[in-house]
Design a protein around this motif. Structure first.
Motif, PDB file in Angstrom:
ATOM      1  N   PHE A 171       0.503  -1.043   0.166  1.00  0.00           N
ATOM      2  CA  PHE A 171       0.008   0.333   0.075  1.00  0.00           C
ATOM      3  C   PHE A 171       0.804   0.916   0.314  1.00  0.00           C
ATOM      4  CE2 PHE A 171      -2.293   3.498   2.310  1.00  0.00           C
ATOM      5  CZ  PHE A 171      -3.643   3.304   1.144  1.00  0.00           C
ATOM      6  N   ALA A 172       2.124   1.473   0.655  1.00  0.00           N
ATOM      7  CA  ALA A 172       3.031   2.757   0.761  1.00  0.00           C
ATOM      8  C   ALA A 172       3.399   2.543  -0.981  1.00  0.00           C
ATOM      9  CB  ALA A 172       4.161   2.228   1.793  1.00  0.00           C
ATOM     10  N   ARG A 173       3.534   1.390  -1.165  1.00  0.00           N
ATOM     11  CA  ARG A 173       4.081   1.903  -2.900  1.00  0.00           C
ATOM     12  C   ARG A 173       3.314   2.136  -3.453  1.00  0.00           C
ATOM     13  NH1 ARG A 173       6.409  -2.568  -2.616  1.00  0.00           N
ATOM     14  NH2 ARG A 173       4.549  -4.209  -3.979  1.00  0.00           N
ATOM     15  N   ILE A 174       1.870   1.774  -3.670  1.00  0.00           N
ATOM     16  CA  ILE A 174       1.091   2.614  -4.325  1.00  0.00           C
ATOM     17  C   ILE A 174       0.127   4.068  -4.158  1.00  0.00           C
ATOM     18  CG2 ILE A 174       1.104  -0.170  -5.587  1.00  0.00           C
ATOM     19  CD1 ILE A 174      -1.726  -0.017  -4.193  1.00  0.00           C
ATOM     20  N   TYR A 175      -0.226   3.484  -2.720  1.00  0.00           N
ATOM     21  CA  TYR A 175      -0.741   5.528  -2.782  1.00  0.00           C
ATOM     22  C   TYR A 175      -0.207   6.442  -3.145  1.00  0.00           C
ATOM     23  CZ  TYR A 175      -3.499   8.303   0.228  1.00  0.00           C
ATOM     24  OH  TYR A 175      -3.693   9.452   0.370  1.00  0.00           O
ATOM     25  N   PRO A 176       1.181   6.475  -3.147  1.00  0.00           N
ATOM     26  CA  PRO A 176       1.251   7.860  -3.960  1.00  0.00           C
ATOM     27  C   PRO A 176       0.568   8.116  -5.352  1.00  0.00           C
ATOM     28  CG  PRO A 176       3.151   7.090  -3.036  1.00  0.00           C
ATOM     29  CD  PRO A 176       1.723   6.318  -2.621  1.00  0.00           C
ATOM     30  N   ARG A 177       0.405   7.068  -6.133  1.00  0.00           N
ATOM     31  CA  ARG A 177      -0.116   7.358  -7.571  1.00  0.00           C
ATOM     32  C   ARG A 177      -1.594   7.310  -7.262  1.00  0.00           C
ATOM     33  NH1 ARG A 177       3.088   2.114  -9.975  1.00  0.00           N
ATOM     34  NH2 ARG A 177       4.943   2.402  -9.764  1.00  0.00           N
ATOM     35  N   ILE A 179      -4.076  12.743  12.909  1.00  0.00           N
ATOM     36  CA  ILE A 179      -3.583  11.358  12.965  1.00  0.00           C
ATOM     37  C   ILE A 179      -3.687  11.267  11.137  1.00  0.00           C
ATOM     38  CG2 ILE A 179      -4.950   9.635  13.930  1.00  0.00           C
ATOM     39  CD1 ILE A 179      -6.768  11.863  15.433  1.00  0.00           C
ATOM     40  N   GLY A 180      -2.725   9.779  11.205  1.00  0.00           N
ATOM     41  CA  GLY A 180      -2.615   9.179  10.116  1.00  0.00           C
ATOM     42  C   GLY A 180      -2.543   9.505   8.802  1.00  0.00           C
ATOM     43  N   ALA A 181      -1.090  10.960   9.410  1.00  0.00           N
ATOM     44  CA  ALA A 181      -0.595  11.308   8.362  1.00  0.00           C
ATOM     45  C   ALA A 181      -0.241  11.435   6.990  1.00  0.00           C
ATOM     46  CB  ALA A 181       0.740  12.482   8.126  1.00  0.00           C
ATOM     47  N   GLY A 182      -0.224   9.311   6.772  1.00  0.00           N
ATOM     48  CA  GLY A 182      -0.024   9.135   5.393  1.00  0.00           C
ATOM     49  C   GLY A 182       1.667  10.052   5.115  1.00  0.00           C
ATOM     50  N   THR A 183       1.857  10.162   3.440  1.00  0.00           N
ATOM     51  CA  THR A 183       2.621  10.895   2.958  1.00  0.00           C
ATOM     52  C   THR A 183       3.060  12.169   3.170  1.00  0.00           C
ATOM     53  OG1 THR A 183       1.600  11.429   1.189  1.00  0.00           O
ATOM     54  CG2 THR A 183       2.312   9.431   1.161  1.00  0.00           C
ATOM     55  N   ARG A 211      -9.269  -4.114   1.088  1.00  0.00           N
ATOM     56  CA  ARG A 211      -8.913  -4.336   2.973  1.00  0.00           C
ATOM     57  C   ARG A 211      -7.446  -5.053   2.248  1.00  0.00           C
ATOM     58  NH1 ARG A 211     -14.118  -6.017   4.870  1.00  0.00           N
ATOM     59  NH2 ARG A 211     -12.988  -8.345   5.090  1.00  0.00           N
ATOM     60  N   LEU A 212      -7.440  -5.894   1.822  1.00  0.00           N
ATOM     61  CA  LEU A 212      -6.325  -6.657   0.927  1.00  0.00           C
ATOM     62  C   LEU A 212      -5.265  -5.606   0.563  1.00  0.00           C
ATOM     63  CD1 LEU A 212      -4.589  -9.298   1.394  1.00  0.00           C
ATOM     64  CD2 LEU A 212      -5.867 -10.008  -1.271  1.00  0.00           C
ATOM     65  N   PHE A 213      -5.308  -5.834  -0.662  1.00  0.00           N
ATOM     66  CA  PHE A 213      -5.211  -4.209  -1.516  1.00  0.00           C
ATOM     67  C   PHE A 213      -4.508  -2.655  -0.705  1.00  0.00           C
ATOM     68  CE2 PHE A 213      -5.784  -7.484  -4.440  1.00  0.00           C
ATOM     69  CZ  PHE A 213      -4.356  -8.362  -4.501  1.00  0.00           C
ATOM     70  N   GLY A 214      -6.292  -2.564   0.089  1.00  0.00           N
ATOM     71  CA  GLY A 214      -5.428  -1.440   0.546  1.00  0.00           C
ATOM     72  C   GLY A 214      -5.434  -0.481   1.981  1.00  0.00           C
ATOM     73  N   GLY A 215      -3.977  -1.691   2.037  1.00  0.00           N
ATOM     74  CA  GLY A 215      -3.992  -0.994   3.643  1.00  0.00           C
ATOM     75  C   GLY A 215      -4.490  -1.033   4.633  1.00  0.00           C
ATOM     76  N   GLY A 216      -5.701  -2.586   4.348  1.00  0.00           N
ATOM     77  CA  GLY A 216      -6.796  -2.491   5.675  1.00  0.00           C
ATOM     78  C   GLY A 216      -7.531  -1.280   5.216  1.00  0.00           C
ATOM     79  N   LEU A 220       5.507   5.485   4.566  1.00  0.00           N
ATOM     80  CA  LEU A 220       4.462   6.438   4.725  1.00  0.00           C
ATOM     81  C   LEU A 220       5.311   7.720   5.551  1.00  0.00           C
ATOM     82  CD1 LEU A 220       0.984   4.863   5.207  1.00  0.00           C
ATOM     83  CD2 LEU A 220       3.110   5.944   2.846  1.00  0.00           C
ATOM     84  N   ARG A 221       5.160   6.811   6.813  1.00  0.00           N
ATOM     85  CA  ARG A 221       6.506   8.442   7.760  1.00  0.00           C
ATOM     86  C   ARG A 221       7.551   9.036   6.804  1.00  0.00           C
ATOM     87  NH1 ARG A 221       6.029   5.085  11.982  1.00  0.00           N
ATOM     88  NH2 ARG A 221       8.486   4.722  12.202  1.00  0.00           N
ATOM     89  N   ALA A 222       8.126   8.230   6.739  1.00  0.00           N
ATOM     90  CA  ALA A 222       9.120   8.712   6.078  1.00  0.00           C
ATOM     91  C   ALA A 222       9.046   9.083   4.071  1.00  0.00           C
ATOM     92  CB  ALA A 222      10.133   7.657   4.711  1.00  0.00           C
ATOM     93  N   MET A 223       8.020   9.131   3.649  1.00  0.00           N
ATOM     94  CA  MET A 223       7.111  10.426   2.634  1.00  0.00           C
ATOM     95  C   MET A 223       6.629  12.217   3.363  1.00  0.00           C
ATOM     96  SD  MET A 223       5.506   7.949   0.326  1.00  0.00           S
ATOM     97  CE  MET A 223       5.697   6.393   0.297  1.00  0.00           C
ATOM     98  N   ALA A 224       6.153  11.878   4.468  1.00  0.00           N
ATOM     99  CA  ALA A 224       4.972  12.712   5.030  1.00  0.00           C
ATOM    100  C   ALA A 224       6.777  13.815   6.108  1.00  0.00           C
ATOM    101  CB  ALA A 224       5.039  11.633   6.734  1.00  0.00           C
ATOM    102  N   GLU A 225       7.738  12.665   6.256  1.00  0.00           N
ATOM    103  CA  GLU A 225       9.566  13.526   6.550  1.00  0.00           C
ATOM    104  C   GLU A 225       9.617  14.615   5.747  1.00  0.00           C
ATOM    105  OE1 GLU A 225      11.367  10.516   8.358  1.00  0.00           O
ATOM    106  OE2 GLU A 225      10.756  11.005   9.695  1.00  0.00           O
TER     107      GLU A 225
END
Length: 213
Positions: free
Chosen positions: A10-16, A44-48, A160-165, A71-76
């Motif tokens: 999910f972390a890999r595909i979410y930016p797209r 809360i849950g800042a994502g990217t 849920r499986l492909f969307g990070g829950g 995701l936290r690294a992207m947010a930073e």
């Protein structure tokens, strides 16, 4: 101790996914969500960190909590682009690393769909808010239309499986009121992509006041 969160796919595909959403209107939704925020904000849950550049200058500080390390690294990295100072912290919504009654605003943006324990997360949001504070929320929700709701239920396990829950059928507005918040205003709408509805199209943006003691 709360178990760590790790969703590498999910972390890999979410930016797209987010880039497509922003190209079709979610930038306006984020601006609407954050307009008028001020003081100290807990996101809360800042994502990217997609919200960071939309906070107005009246915000003194953003404490951005994100449990997923990628995701936290992207947010930073995104924190440098914000108008307001942003501090990114690791932590789960159910156990926020934030002091009691220290925030003017709590922001939950496209996150309540993925949180395992929604009542606990909303209780934590209430805990960190000042009595005069407010909750800002922007979420996709369960459809009020029977046909789309059937589609949501059918797709839910794969989503849920492909969307990070991510859960497609949560009644998030009701969860907020069940947690003791008073919804002040809410806009319900379908977020269309190329003019078409999709399983996560039903959406809400709104403001709520925290429970009173």
């Amino acid at each position: 101790m709360a178990r760590p969160v790790s969703n590498p796919l999910f972390a890999r595909i979410y930016p797209r996914i987010n880039a497509v959403a922003e190209a079709h209107g979610s930038l306006d939704h984020r601006r609407e969500l954050l307009a008028g925020t001020r003081g100290r904000v807990v996101e809360i849950g800042a994502g990217t960190g997609a919200n960071f550049r939309h906070y107005p200058p009246e915000v003194d500080q953003v404490i951005a909590v994100e449990p997923e390390p990628r995701l936290r690294a992207m947010a930073e990295r995104a924190a440098a682009d914000g108008v307001a100072p942003v501090e990114v912290r690791g932590g789960r919504a159910e156990h926020l690393p934030v002091e009691d009654a220290s925030a003017d605003v709590a922001v939950m943006s496209l996150v309540l769909c993925t949180i395992a324990d929604v009542p606990s997360a909303l209780a934590e949001a209430a805990r960190v808010l000042k009595p005069s504070g407010e909750l800002r929320f922007y979420e996709h929700v369960r459809s009020p239309h029977r046909r789309l709701l059937r589609t949501q239920r059918m797709l839910a396990p794969f989503w849920r499986l492909f969307g990070g829950g991510c859960h497609l059928t949560r009644d998030t507005e009701r969860a907020i009121t069940d947690a003791g918040f008073t919804v002040q205003d809410v806009r319900r709408f379908d977020f269309l992509i190329n003019g078409r509805a999709h399983p996560s199209a039903p959406s809400i943006i709104g403001t709520a006041r925290p429970p009173t003691a």
